[in-house]
Design a protein around this motif. Structure first.
Motif, PDB file in Angstrom:
ATOM      1  N   HIS A   1       0.829  -1.204   0.000  1.00 49.99           N
ATOM      2  CA  HIS A   1       0.000   0.000   0.000  1.00 49.99           C
ATOM      3  C   HIS A   1       0.864   1.255   0.000  1.00 49.99           C
ATOM      4  CE1 HIS A   1      -2.703   3.120   1.664  1.00 49.99           C
ATOM      5  NE2 HIS A   1      -3.653   2.438   1.070  1.00 49.99           N
ATOM      6  N   ALA A   2       1.891   1.282   0.832  1.00 43.18           N
ATOM      7  CA  ALA A   2       2.759   2.457   0.926  1.00 43.18           C
ATOM      8  C   ALA A   2       3.491   2.712  -0.385  1.00 43.18           C
ATOM      9  CB  ALA A   2       3.753   2.278   2.061  1.00 43.18           C
ATOM     10  N   SER A   3       3.915   1.666  -1.044  1.00 42.84           N
ATOM     11  CA  SER A   3       4.665   1.849  -2.294  1.00 42.84           C
ATOM     12  C   SER A   3       3.785   2.434  -3.393  1.00 42.84           C
ATOM     13  CB  SER A   3       5.271   0.521  -2.755  1.00 42.84           C
ATOM     14  OG  SER A   3       4.265  -0.410  -3.142  1.00 42.84           O
ATOM     15  N   VAL A   4       2.509   2.050  -3.442  1.00 41.46           N
ATOM     16  CA  VAL A   4       1.612   2.625  -4.453  1.00 41.46           C
ATOM     17  C   VAL A   4       1.365   4.094  -4.170  1.00 41.46           C
ATOM     18  CG1 VAL A   4      -0.669   2.495  -5.508  1.00 41.46           C
ATOM     19  CG2 VAL A   4       0.526   0.393  -4.901  1.00 41.46           C
ATOM     20  N   ILE A   5       1.157   4.452  -2.900  1.00 42.88           N
ATOM     21  CA  ILE A   5       0.963   5.861  -2.558  1.00 42.88           C
ATOM     22  C   ILE A   5       2.212   6.664  -2.899  1.00 42.88           C
ATOM     23  CG2 ILE A   5       0.644   7.489  -0.661  1.00 42.88           C
ATOM     24  CD1 ILE A   5      -1.931   6.101  -1.503  1.00 42.88           C
ATOM     25  N   ARG A   6       3.394   6.140  -2.620  1.00 44.67           N
ATOM     26  CA  ARG A   6       4.628   6.858  -2.964  1.00 44.67           C
ATOM     27  C   ARG A   6       4.736   7.065  -4.468  1.00 44.67           C
ATOM     28  NH1 ARG A   6       7.151   3.385   0.392  1.00 44.67           N
ATOM     29  NH2 ARG A   6       8.246   2.356  -1.326  1.00 44.67           N
ATOM     30  N   ALA A   7       4.335   6.072  -5.228  1.00 44.60           N
ATOM     31  CA  ALA A   7       4.417   6.165  -6.685  1.00 44.60           C
ATOM     32  C   ALA A   7       3.309   7.027  -7.278  1.00 44.60           C
ATOM     33  CB  ALA A   7       4.355   4.764  -7.303  1.00 44.60           C
ATOM     34  N   SER A   8       2.395   7.480  -6.440  1.00 43.96           N
ATOM     35  CA  SER A   8       1.275   8.294  -6.906  1.00 43.96           C
ATOM     36  C   SER A   8       1.502   9.786  -6.691  1.00 43.96           C
ATOM     37  CB  SER A   8      -0.016   7.881  -6.169  1.00 43.96           C
ATOM     38  OG  SER A   8      -0.300   6.515  -6.359  1.00 43.96           O
ATOM     39  N   PHE A   9       2.381  10.128  -5.752  1.00 45.57           N
ATOM     40  CA  PHE A   9       2.612  11.524  -5.396  1.00 45.57           C
ATOM     41  C   PHE A   9       4.108  11.804  -5.436  1.00 45.57           C
ATOM     42  CE2 PHE A   9      -1.313  10.203  -3.317  1.00 45.57           C
ATOM     43  CZ  PHE A   9      -2.193  11.195  -3.733  1.00 45.57           C
ATOM     44  N   GLU A  10       4.483  12.810  -6.183  1.00 48.10           N
ATOM     45  CA  GLU A  10       5.893  13.076  -6.462  1.00 48.10           C
ATOM     46  C   GLU A  10       6.725  13.260  -5.203  1.00 48.10           C
ATOM     47  OE1 GLU A  10       8.609  16.347  -8.913  1.00 48.10           O
ATOM     48  OE2 GLU A  10       6.417  16.326  -9.120  1.00 48.10           O
ATOM     49  N   LYS A  11       6.180  13.946  -4.201  1.00 47.17           N
ATOM     50  CA  LYS A  11       6.961  14.260  -3.004  1.00 47.17           C
ATOM     51  C   LYS A  11       6.544  13.431  -1.790  1.00 47.17           C
ATOM     52  CE  LYS A  11       7.838  19.007  -4.490  1.00 47.17           C
ATOM     53  NZ  LYS A  11       7.718  20.448  -4.162  1.00 47.17           N
ATOM     54  N   SER A  12       5.858  12.315  -2.018  1.00 44.55           N
ATOM     55  CA  SER A  12       5.388  11.502  -0.904  1.00 44.55           C
ATOM     56  C   SER A  12       6.547  10.902  -0.114  1.00 44.55           C
ATOM     57  CB  SER A  12       4.491  10.381  -1.420  1.00 44.55           C
ATOM     58  OG  SER A  12       4.132   9.509  -0.363  1.00 44.55           O
ATOM     59  N   THR A  13       6.396  10.899   1.208  1.00 51.68           N
ATOM     60  CA  THR A  13       7.374  10.270   2.095  1.00 51.68           C
ATOM     61  C   THR A  13       6.746   9.070   2.819  1.00 51.68           C
ATOM     62  OG1 THR A  13       6.782  11.773   3.913  1.00 51.68           O
ATOM     63  CG2 THR A  13       8.587  12.450   2.447  1.00 51.68           C
ATOM     64  N   PHE A  14       5.637   8.569   2.285  1.00 52.96           N
ATOM     65  CA  PHE A  14       4.915   7.471   2.925  1.00 52.96           C
ATOM     66  C   PHE A  14       5.697   6.172   2.779  1.00 52.96           C
ATOM     67  CE2 PHE A  14       0.743   4.972   3.255  1.00 52.96           C
ATOM     68  CZ  PHE A  14       0.637   5.195   4.613  1.00 52.96           C
TER      69      PHE A  14
ATOM     70  N   MET B   1      -5.999   9.135  -1.783  1.00 52.80           N
ATOM     71  CA  MET B   1      -6.239   8.254  -2.927  1.00 52.80           C
ATOM     72  C   MET B   1      -5.187   8.559  -3.979  1.00 52.80           C
ATOM     73  SD  MET B   1      -7.302   7.896  -6.281  1.00 52.80           S
ATOM     74  CE  MET B   1      -8.315   9.287  -6.761  1.00 52.80           C
ATOM     75  N   GLY B   2      -4.567   7.533  -4.503  1.00 55.64           N
ATOM     76  CA  GLY B   2      -3.550   7.762  -5.530  1.00 55.64           C
ATOM     77  C   GLY B   2      -3.507   6.647  -6.553  1.00 55.64           C
ATOM     78  N   VAL B   3      -3.104   7.001  -7.769  1.00 53.23           N
ATOM     79  CA  VAL B   3      -2.908   6.045  -8.861  1.00 53.23           C
ATOM     80  C   VAL B   3      -1.435   6.024  -9.217  1.00 53.23           C
ATOM     81  CG1 VAL B   3      -3.518   5.422 -11.228  1.00 53.23           C
ATOM     82  CG2 VAL B   3      -5.235   6.465  -9.739  1.00 53.23           C
ATOM     83  N   HIS B   4      -0.863   4.851  -9.291  1.00 49.21           N
ATOM     84  CA  HIS B   4       0.549   4.670  -9.632  1.00 49.21           C
ATOM     85  C   HIS B   4       0.855   5.402 -10.939  1.00 49.21           C
ATOM     86  CE1 HIS B   4       4.338   2.714 -10.606  1.00 49.21           C
ATOM     87  NE2 HIS B   4       4.327   2.065  -9.450  1.00 49.21           N
ATOM     88  N   HIS B   5       1.981   6.128 -10.970  1.00 49.45           N
ATOM     89  CA  HIS B   5       2.296   6.945 -12.153  1.00 49.45           C
ATOM     90  C   HIS B   5       2.452   6.127 -13.427  1.00 49.45           C
ATOM     91  CE1 HIS B   5       6.470   5.645 -11.626  1.00 49.45           C
ATOM     92  NE2 HIS B   5       6.488   6.169 -10.418  1.00 49.45           N
ATOM     93  N   ASP B   6       2.715   4.828 -13.322  1.00 43.57           N
ATOM     94  CA  ASP B   6       2.852   3.982 -14.515  1.00 43.57           C
ATOM     95  C   ASP B   6       1.514   3.459 -15.025  1.00 43.57           C
ATOM     96  OD1 ASP B   6       5.593   4.288 -14.441  1.00 43.57           O
ATOM     97  OD2 ASP B   6       5.938   2.413 -13.328  1.00 43.57           O
ATOM     98  N   HIS B   7       0.425   3.750 -14.328  1.00 41.89           N
ATOM     99  CA  HIS B   7      -0.861   3.146 -14.686  1.00 41.89           C
ATOM    100  C   HIS B   7      -1.978   4.187 -14.769  1.00 41.89           C
ATOM    101  CE1 HIS B   7       0.727  -0.941 -14.149  1.00 41.89           C
ATOM    102  NE2 HIS B   7       1.399  -0.441 -13.117  1.00 41.89           N
ATOM    103  N   ARG B   8      -1.640   5.407 -15.106  1.00 41.76           N
ATOM    104  CA  ARG B   8      -2.644   6.456 -15.168  1.00 41.76           C
ATOM    105  C   ARG B   8      -3.341   6.469 -16.527  1.00 41.76           C
ATOM    106  NH1 ARG B   8       1.020  10.919 -11.915  1.00 41.76           N
ATOM    107  NH2 ARG B   8       0.673   9.992  -9.868  1.00 41.76           N
ATOM    108  N   GLY B   9      -4.526   7.083 -16.562  1.00 40.19           N
ATOM    109  CA  GLY B   9      -5.270   7.208 -17.797  1.00 40.19           C
ATOM    110  C   GLY B   9      -6.028   5.972 -18.213  1.00 40.19           C
ATOM    111  N   LYS B  10      -6.187   5.012 -17.283  1.00 40.56           N
ATOM    112  CA  LYS B  10      -6.865   3.758 -17.620  1.00 40.56           C
ATOM    113  C   LYS B  10      -8.112   3.515 -16.771  1.00 40.56           C
ATOM    114  CE  LYS B  10      -2.350   1.751 -18.782  1.00 40.56           C
ATOM    115  NZ  LYS B  10      -1.343   0.681 -18.445  1.00 40.56           N
ATOM    116  N   GLY B  11      -8.535   4.513 -16.013  1.00 46.50           N
ATOM    117  CA  GLY B  11      -9.749   4.385 -15.219  1.00 46.50           C
ATOM    118  C   GLY B  11      -9.554   3.805 -13.835  1.00 46.50           C
ATOM    119  N   PHE B  12      -8.296   3.616 -13.419  1.00 46.21           N
ATOM    120  CA  PHE B  12      -8.076   3.002 -12.109  1.00 46.21           C
ATOM    121  C   PHE B  12      -8.387   3.972 -10.960  1.00 46.21           C
ATOM    122  CE2 PHE B  12      -4.931   0.456 -14.711  1.00 46.21           C
ATOM    123  CZ  PHE B  12      -5.778  -0.641 -14.822  1.00 46.21           C
ATOM    124  N   GLY B  13      -8.255   5.271 -11.203  1.00 43.18           N
ATOM    125  CA  GLY B  13      -8.636   6.230 -10.171  1.00 43.18           C
ATOM    126  C   GLY B  13     -10.126   6.172  -9.884  1.00 43.18           C
TER     127      GLY B  13
END
Length: 275
Positions: free
Chosen positions: A151-164, A212-224
């Motif tokens: 869970h933490a890794s997906v949130i980190r990959a969703s926000f550029e400056k995340s420290t989660f 709520m965050g979507v992994h930067h490699d999987h955006r634009g596909k309706g996952f949000g």
């Protein structure tokens, strides 16, 4: 301090009130640990009860709300404004600072009278949970301690400056607000693509989505949209009357995602700023 503040905030959550500080906001801040959270909480008392609760969310932002039956109280509004505007009282420092509070209170009027200004707009959104929520269309799993790192890794990959991190997820989950929360992850062909945490304030009260965050490699596909629908469903299972979220109005993509997930856009809100 945390438990006392959360108990007060739970009782103040209502669907007919403006967007305000939620127990989930304190629960999400708990990722920084118990001591840091207690140091960030501000409580005001009057007539033997808590009448206002604030969260110092960073060095220069106070997120703040007032008991619903005290929002027009002139004496309380003046006391709060004096405390918050006086750096020596330890609520906010000198210099440029911000306050987030519910619109329509006497406190907000006094702050404008003292020269504070409206800051950038935010958009709150709400989804009623009276009816069943449709299937999100992707596999979604509730995350426990054994998958905290996922869970933490997906949130980190969703926000550029995340420290989660996994450690911060565990600190968050150790706080009392998390007893009424759920962390979810959405998958696509085995890949974790989106994540969310939802916070209940108790049966019949609004629940909160944060974050709520979507992994930067999987955006634009309706996952949000999918993970947000799943979040609404989880809150309904927890007994929430509605699901709430707030995002910067400048983030048009986030607003569109929440609307696609069945959320209604509410009137914009503004922090107040002192330069």
């Amino acid at each position: 301090m945390l438990d006392e503040a959360v108990q007060a905030l739970r009782g103040w959550q209502r669907d007919d009130l403006p967007f305000q500080l939620h127990p989930g906001d304190l629960g999400w801040y708990r990722r920084f640990g118990a001591e840091a959270t207690d140091e960030a909480i501000r409580i005001w008392r009057g007539d033997g009860r808590i009448v206002a609760v604030g969260l110092l969310d960073g060095a220069d932002l106070l997120r703040f709300t007032i008991a619903p039956d005290a929002r027009a109280d002139e004496e309380l509004a003046r006391r709060l404004a004096e405390d918050i505007c006086t750096p020596e009282r330890g609520v906010l420092p000198a210099g440029t600072v911000y306050v987030e509070s519910p619109r329509g209170t006497r406190f907000q009027e006094l702050m404008f009278e003292r020269g504070w200004q409206s800051d950038e707009p935010w958009t709150p959104l709400r989804r009623d949970l009276g009816a069943p929520v449709p299937d999100p269309g992707v596999r979604v799993e509730a995350i426990g301690h054994d998958q905290a790192d996922l869970h933490a890794s997906v949130i980190r990959a969703s926000f550029e400056k995340s420290t989660f991190t996994e450690e911060r997820w565990r600190a968050m989950a150790a706080g009392s607000p998390y007893a009424d929360a759920r962390s979810l992850v959405a998958f696509d062909r085995g890949d974790a693509v989106a994540a969310v945490t939802v916070w209940s304030a108790g049966p019949g009260r609004p629940g909160l989505i944060e974050p709520m965050g979507v992994h930067h490699d999987h955006r634009g596909k309706g996952f949000g949209r999918a993970i947000t629908v799943a979040a609404a469903s989880a809150l309904r299972e927890l007994g929430s009357s509605s699901a709430l979220v707030c995002t910067p109005s400048s983030n048009a993509g986030a607003v569109a995602t929440y609307r696609a997930a069945g959320f209604d856009q509410l009137p914009e809100v503004h922090d107040q700023r002192r330069d």
